[in-house]
Write a protein that holds these residues in place. Structure first.
Motif, PDB file in Angstrom:
ATOM      1  N   GLY A  79       0.808  -1.211   0.000  1.00 18.21           N
ATOM      2  CA  GLY A  79       0.000   0.000   0.000  1.00 18.21           C
ATOM      3  C   GLY A  79       0.843   1.263   0.000  1.00 18.21           C
ATOM      4  N   GLU A  82       2.427   1.630  -3.408  1.00 19.49           N
ATOM      5  CA  GLU A  82       1.450   2.087  -4.403  1.00 19.49           C
ATOM      6  C   GLU A  82       1.080   3.548  -4.208  1.00 19.49           C
ATOM      7  N   SER A  87       2.167   3.356  -8.760  1.00 22.54           N
ATOM      8  CA  SER A  87       0.968   2.512  -8.770  1.00 22.54           C
ATOM      9  C   SER A  87       1.062   1.422  -9.831  1.00 22.54           C
ATOM     10  N   THR A  96      -5.425  -3.626  -4.957  1.00 19.88           N
ATOM     11  CA  THR A  96      -5.065  -2.316  -5.482  1.00 19.88           C
ATOM     12  C   THR A  96      -5.450  -1.248  -4.463  1.00 19.88           C
ATOM     13  N   ILE A  97      -4.510  -0.375  -4.172  1.00 19.29           N
ATOM     14  CA  ILE A  97      -4.728   0.674  -3.184  1.00 19.29           C
ATOM     15  C   ILE A  97      -4.500   2.019  -3.863  1.00 19.29           C
ATOM     16  N   LYS A  98      -5.572   2.806  -3.915  1.00 20.49           N
ATOM     17  CA  LYS A  98      -5.493   4.107  -4.579  1.00 20.49           C
ATOM     18  C   LYS A  98      -5.467   5.275  -3.602  1.00 20.49           C
ATOM     19  N   ASP A 102      -8.209   3.433   1.386  1.00 18.05           N
ATOM     20  CA  ASP A 102      -8.175   2.046   0.905  1.00 18.05           C
ATOM     21  C   ASP A 102      -7.226   1.205   1.763  1.00 18.05           C
ATOM     22  N   LEU A 103      -6.060   1.768   2.048  1.00 13.58           N
ATOM     23  CA  LEU A 103      -5.071   1.046   2.855  1.00 13.58           C
ATOM     24  C   LEU A 103      -5.606   0.820   4.269  1.00 13.58           C
ATOM     25  N   LYS A 106      -8.306  -1.951   4.278  1.00 13.87           N
ATOM     26  CA  LYS A 106      -7.746  -3.294   4.144  1.00 13.87           C
ATOM     27  C   LYS A 106      -7.082  -3.735   5.456  1.00 13.87           C
TER      28      LYS A 106
END
Length: 157
Positions: A79, A82, A87, A96-98, A102-103, A106
């Motif tokens: 993460g 990314e 990315s 996938t961490i945007k 998101d991180l 998760k």
């Protein structure tokens, strides 16, 4: 000049990525070695009993906890990479961490699983004397709070 320096400073996160990856690798390899040793000792002793099965299950649950913690560190490493470095990394879609949210989401999901596994380990290893209710309520409250946090974050998107 300062903007270029600050822009390049994001690469300092590589230190956190490497540290997290090293921690993940160490925990995963240690878990593998513990698993192999446990299987070997189990085969070597040849003991088959309900008490032995309960002890074996408890030890494997503790090993699973190591794997889950290793997974947490791995997700952190991926993460952060990314988010701050690139990315363009080949990971499954669910990994996938945007955004930082998101991180966090998760990680919270894995922490909930780790808490569940820790409580399961306590239940399996319960000797009948210690009070599991307090421990279970504490785990349940933390899981409920994290689940509420996740639901409010998801609902606001």
């Amino acid at each position: 000049m300062l903007s270029k320096t600050l822009g390049a400073s994001r690469f300092l996160i590589v230190l956190a990525v490497l540290g997290s990856l090293l921690a993940a690798t160490t925990l995963l390899v240690y878990g593998l070695l513990e698993s192999a040793q446990l299987v070997w000792v189990t085969i070597e002793t040849g003991e088959v009993s309900r008490k032995g099965a309960k002890a074996l299950a408890l030890e494997f649950i503790e090993i699973i906890d190591l794997f889950l913690l290793g997974t947490v560190f791995y997700i952190i490493a991926l993460g952060l990479y990314e988010l701050f470095i690139s990315s363009d990394i080949n990971v499954p879609g669910w990994l996938t961490i945007k955004t930082l949210d998101d991180l966090k989401n998760k990680l919270i999901a894995v922490v909930i699983v780790v808490l569940g596994v820790l409580f399961l380990g306590q239940v399996v290893g319960w000797n009948g004397e210690t009070d599991l209710l307090g421990y279970g309520v504490a785990c349940a409250l933390v899981i409920a709070a994290l689940t509420y946090f996740l639901s409010t974050k998801t609902g606001s998107k």
